[in-house]
Design a protein around this motif. Sequence first.
Motif, PDB file in Angstrom:
ATOM      1  N   THR A  18      87.340  40.935  28.057  1.00 26.66           N
ATOM      2  CA  THR A  18      87.103  42.408  28.157  1.00 26.66           C
ATOM      3  C   THR A  18      87.814  42.811  29.185  1.00 26.66           C
ATOM      4  O   THR A  18      88.618  41.951  30.019  1.00 26.66           O
ATOM      5  N   THR A  19      87.891  44.011  29.534  1.00 24.99           N
ATOM      6  CA  THR A  19      88.771  44.788  30.631  1.00 24.99           C
ATOM      7  C   THR A  19      87.880  44.965  31.836  1.00 24.99           C
ATOM      8  O   THR A  19      88.379  45.529  32.804  1.00 24.99           O
ATOM      9  N   LYS A  20      86.636  44.379  32.163  1.00 25.30           N
ATOM     10  CA  LYS A  20      85.740  44.531  33.022  1.00 25.30           C
ATOM     11  C   LYS A  20      85.041  43.640  33.399  1.00 25.30           C
ATOM     12  O   LYS A  20      84.719  42.582  32.726  1.00 25.30           O
ATOM     13  N   ALA A  21      85.121  43.182  34.686  1.00 30.64           N
ATOM     14  CA  ALA A  21      84.490  41.953  35.405  1.00 30.64           C
ATOM     15  C   ALA A  21      82.924  41.959  34.936  1.00 30.64           C
ATOM     16  O   ALA A  21      82.448  43.118  34.844  1.00 30.64           O
ATOM     17  N   VAL A  22      82.063  40.958  34.939  1.00 26.41           N
ATOM     18  CA  VAL A  22      80.910  40.856  34.612  1.00 26.41           C
ATOM     19  C   VAL A  22      80.050  40.184  35.742  1.00 26.41           C
ATOM     20  O   VAL A  22      80.322  39.277  36.323  1.00 26.41           O
ATOM     21  N   ALA A  23      79.190  40.999  36.283  1.00 22.18           N
ATOM     22  CA  ALA A  23      78.428  40.585  37.275  1.00 22.18           C
ATOM     23  C   ALA A  23      77.298  39.727  36.899  1.00 22.18           C
ATOM     24  O   ALA A  23      76.762  39.419  35.732  1.00 22.18           O
ATOM     25  N   SER A  24      76.998  38.791  37.745  1.00 24.52           N
ATOM     26  CA  SER A  24      75.791  37.799  37.905  1.00 24.52           C
ATOM     27  C   SER A  24      74.592  38.576  37.365  1.00 24.52           C
ATOM     28  O   SER A  24      74.258  39.662  37.925  1.00 24.52           O
ATOM     29  N   GLY A  25      73.924  38.054  36.320  1.00 25.07           N
ATOM     30  CA  GLY A  25      72.692  38.637  35.867  1.00 25.07           C
ATOM     31  C   GLY A  25      72.893  39.750  34.620  1.00 25.07           C
ATOM     32  O   GLY A  25      71.999  40.411  34.264  1.00 25.07           O
ATOM     33  N   GLN A  26      74.199  40.201  34.542  1.00 26.73           N
ATOM     34  CA  GLN A  26      74.702  41.194  33.502  1.00 26.73           C
ATOM     35  C   GLN A  26      74.476  40.654  32.213  1.00 26.73           C
ATOM     36  O   GLN A  26      74.916  39.631  31.969  1.00 26.73           O
ATOM     37  N   PRO A  27      73.905  41.610  31.170  1.00 24.02           N
ATOM     38  CA  PRO A  27      73.698  41.099  29.733  1.00 24.02           C
ATOM     39  C   PRO A  27      75.337  41.308  29.066  1.00 24.02           C
ATOM     40  O   PRO A  27      75.873  42.154  29.675  1.00 24.02           O
ATOM     41  N   VAL A  28      75.575  40.403  28.383  1.00 20.85           N
ATOM     42  CA  VAL A  28      76.785  40.217  27.650  1.00 20.85           C
ATOM     43  C   VAL A  28      76.567  40.015  25.884  1.00 20.85           C
ATOM     44  O   VAL A  28      75.791  38.986  25.796  1.00 20.85           O
ATOM     45  N   ILE A  33      74.508  38.300  19.208  1.00 22.12           N
ATOM     46  CA  ILE A  33      73.440  37.838  20.160  1.00 22.12           C
ATOM     47  C   ILE A  33      73.763  38.228  21.694  1.00 22.12           C
ATOM     48  O   ILE A  33      74.834  38.656  21.860  1.00 22.12           O
ATOM     49  N   THR A  34      72.914  38.048  22.361  1.00 22.01           N
ATOM     50  CA  THR A  34      72.963  38.393  23.808  1.00 22.01           C
ATOM     51  C   THR A  34      72.726  37.210  24.828  1.00 22.01           C
ATOM     52  O   THR A  34      71.843  36.335  24.646  1.00 22.01           O
ATOM     53  N   GLY A  35      73.716  37.241  25.832  1.00 25.26           N
ATOM     54  CA  GLY A  35      73.511  36.163  26.888  1.00 25.26           C
ATOM     55  C   GLY A  35      73.308  36.818  28.235  1.00 25.26           C
ATOM     56  O   GLY A  35      73.677  38.139  28.381  1.00 25.26           O
ATOM     57  N   ILE A  36      73.008  36.031  29.281  1.00 25.09           N
ATOM     58  CA  ILE A  36      73.002  36.680  30.714  1.00 25.09           C
ATOM     59  C   ILE A  36      74.231  35.864  31.376  1.00 25.09           C
ATOM     60  O   ILE A  36      73.987  34.803  31.540  1.00 25.09           O
ATOM     61  N   ALA A  37      75.049  36.706  32.281  1.00 22.74           N
ATOM     62  CA  ALA A  37      76.102  35.809  33.057  1.00 22.74           C
ATOM     63  C   ALA A  37      75.289  35.381  34.438  1.00 22.74           C
ATOM     64  O   ALA A  37      74.465  35.698  35.012  1.00 22.74           O
ATOM     65  N   GLN A  38      75.706  33.809  34.240  1.00 20.92           N
ATOM     66  CA  GLN A  38      74.718  32.903  35.384  1.00 20.92           C
ATOM     67  C   GLN A  38      75.365  33.546  36.627  1.00 20.92           C
ATOM     68  O   GLN A  38      74.732  33.389  37.645  1.00 20.92           O
ATOM     69  N   HIS A  39      76.681  33.556  36.632  1.00 24.53           N
ATOM     70  CA  HIS A  39      77.502  33.843  37.654  1.00 24.53           C
ATOM     71  C   HIS A  39      78.484  35.182  37.559  1.00 24.53           C
ATOM     72  O   HIS A  39      78.788  35.486  36.544  1.00 24.53           O
ATOM     73  N   GLY A  45      88.368  35.416  32.980  1.00 25.64           N
ATOM     74  CA  GLY A  45      87.952  34.066  33.565  1.00 25.64           C
ATOM     75  C   GLY A  45      87.018  33.680  32.697  1.00 25.64           C
ATOM     76  O   GLY A  45      86.389  34.072  31.666  1.00 25.64           O
ATOM     77  N   GLN A  46      86.768  32.280  32.888  1.00 28.58           N
ATOM     78  CA  GLN A  46      85.630  31.450  32.459  1.00 28.58           C
ATOM     79  C   GLN A  46      84.442  31.509  33.110  1.00 28.58           C
ATOM     80  O   GLN A  46      84.241  31.527  34.243  1.00 28.58           O
ATOM     81  N   GLY A  47      83.249  31.727  32.355  1.00 31.59           N
ATOM     82  CA  GLY A  47      81.912  31.557  33.072  1.00 31.59           C
ATOM     83  C   GLY A  47      80.951  31.094  32.055  1.00 31.59           C
ATOM     84  O   GLY A  47      81.181  30.669  31.023  1.00 31.59           O
ATOM     85  N   VAL A  48      79.527  31.107  32.453  1.00 30.67           N
ATOM     86  CA  VAL A  48      78.523  30.317  31.685  1.00 30.67           C
ATOM     87  C   VAL A  48      77.470  31.658  31.531  1.00 30.67           C
ATOM     88  O   VAL A  48      77.049  32.461  32.525  1.00 30.67           O
ATOM     89  N   LEU A  49      76.979  31.474  30.269  1.00 31.38           N
ATOM     90  CA  LEU A  49      75.984  32.623  29.839  1.00 31.38           C
ATOM     91  C   LEU A  49      74.757  31.970  29.515  1.00 31.38           C
ATOM     92  O   LEU A  49      74.823  30.712  28.936  1.00 31.38           O
ATOM     93  N   MET A  50      73.600  32.399  30.261  1.00 31.23           N
ATOM     94  CA  MET A  50      72.335  31.805  29.829  1.00 31.23           C
ATOM     95  C   MET A  50      71.736  32.386  28.660  1.00 31.23           C
ATOM     96  O   MET A  50      71.872  33.612  28.236  1.00 31.23           O
ATOM     97  N   MET A  51      71.406  31.542  27.668  1.00 31.00           N
ATOM     98  CA  MET A  51      70.976  31.839  26.350  1.00 31.00           C
ATOM     99  C   MET A  51      69.430  31.761  26.189  1.00 31.00           C
ATOM    100  O   MET A  51      69.001  32.309  25.000  1.00 31.00           O
ATOM    101  N   THR A  52      68.645  31.276  27.106  1.00 28.07           N
ATOM    102  CA  THR A  52      67.252  31.231  26.896  1.00 28.07           C
ATOM    103  C   THR A  52      66.530  31.591  28.351  1.00 28.07           C
ATOM    104  O   THR A  52      67.289  31.658  29.079  1.00 28.07           O
ATOM    105  N   GLY A  53      65.457  32.025  28.345  1.00 21.20           N
ATOM    106  CA  GLY A  53      64.717  32.325  29.629  1.00 21.20           C
ATOM    107  C   GLY A  53      64.212  33.676  29.483  1.00 21.20           C
ATOM    108  O   GLY A  53      64.490  34.222  28.278  1.00 21.20           O
ATOM    109  N   VAL A  54      63.433  34.323  30.527  1.00 18.99           N
ATOM    110  CA  VAL A  54      62.888  35.568  30.537  1.00 18.99           C
ATOM    111  C   VAL A  54      63.628  36.479  31.748  1.00 18.99           C
ATOM    112  O   VAL A  54      63.722  35.978  32.859  1.00 18.99           O
ATOM    113  N   PHE A  55      64.317  37.564  31.332  1.00 16.53           N
ATOM    114  CA  PHE A  55      65.064  38.390  32.243  1.00 16.53           C
ATOM    115  C   PHE A  55      64.401  39.723  32.274  1.00 16.53           C
ATOM    116  O   PHE A  55      63.897  40.285  31.121  1.00 16.53           O
ATOM    117  N   THR A  56      64.507  40.450  33.356  1.00 14.93           N
ATOM    118  CA  THR A  56      64.201  41.843  33.466  1.00 14.93           C
ATOM    119  C   THR A  56      65.588  42.689  33.697  1.00 14.93           C
ATOM    120  O   THR A  56      66.368  42.234  34.394  1.00 14.93           O
TER     121      THR A  56
END
Length: 114
Positions: A18-28, A33-39, A45-56
């Motif tokens: 994308t054209t915007k940086a993604v912050a840790s905890g931001q939904p992607v 489907i939806t994941g949450i940026a781990q960092h 850049g490359q990163g990891v999305l969390m695909m399970t768990g409960v998030f606010t």
Amino acid sequence: MAKNYYQDGNTMDWHNGTTKAVASGQPVIVGDITGIAQHDIPVDGQGVLMMTGVFTLPKVAAETWQRGARIWLTTDGKLTSQEQDSSSNANAFAGTAWVTTNPNDPEGRVRLGF
């Protein structure tokens, strides 16, 4: 272990094209489907999305959800109980409401992917 096992599916490697940086905890949104940026993940850049768990996460404030309701993510990053927005555009599936919410609650809790 099954010979065709790939991984547990709790995380997904993701390239930020994308054209915007993604912050840790931001939904992607990834496809439907939806994941949450781990960092933090910089543009290109490359990163990891969390695909399970409960998030606010932020939600559409006017909505009320019952625990267990199916929840989607809008393109502006808010949780909603609506599968489509007012223009009939599909929202990305996020998961299920983990707790009941009230009108005007700014956030909701969602269990990803279920």
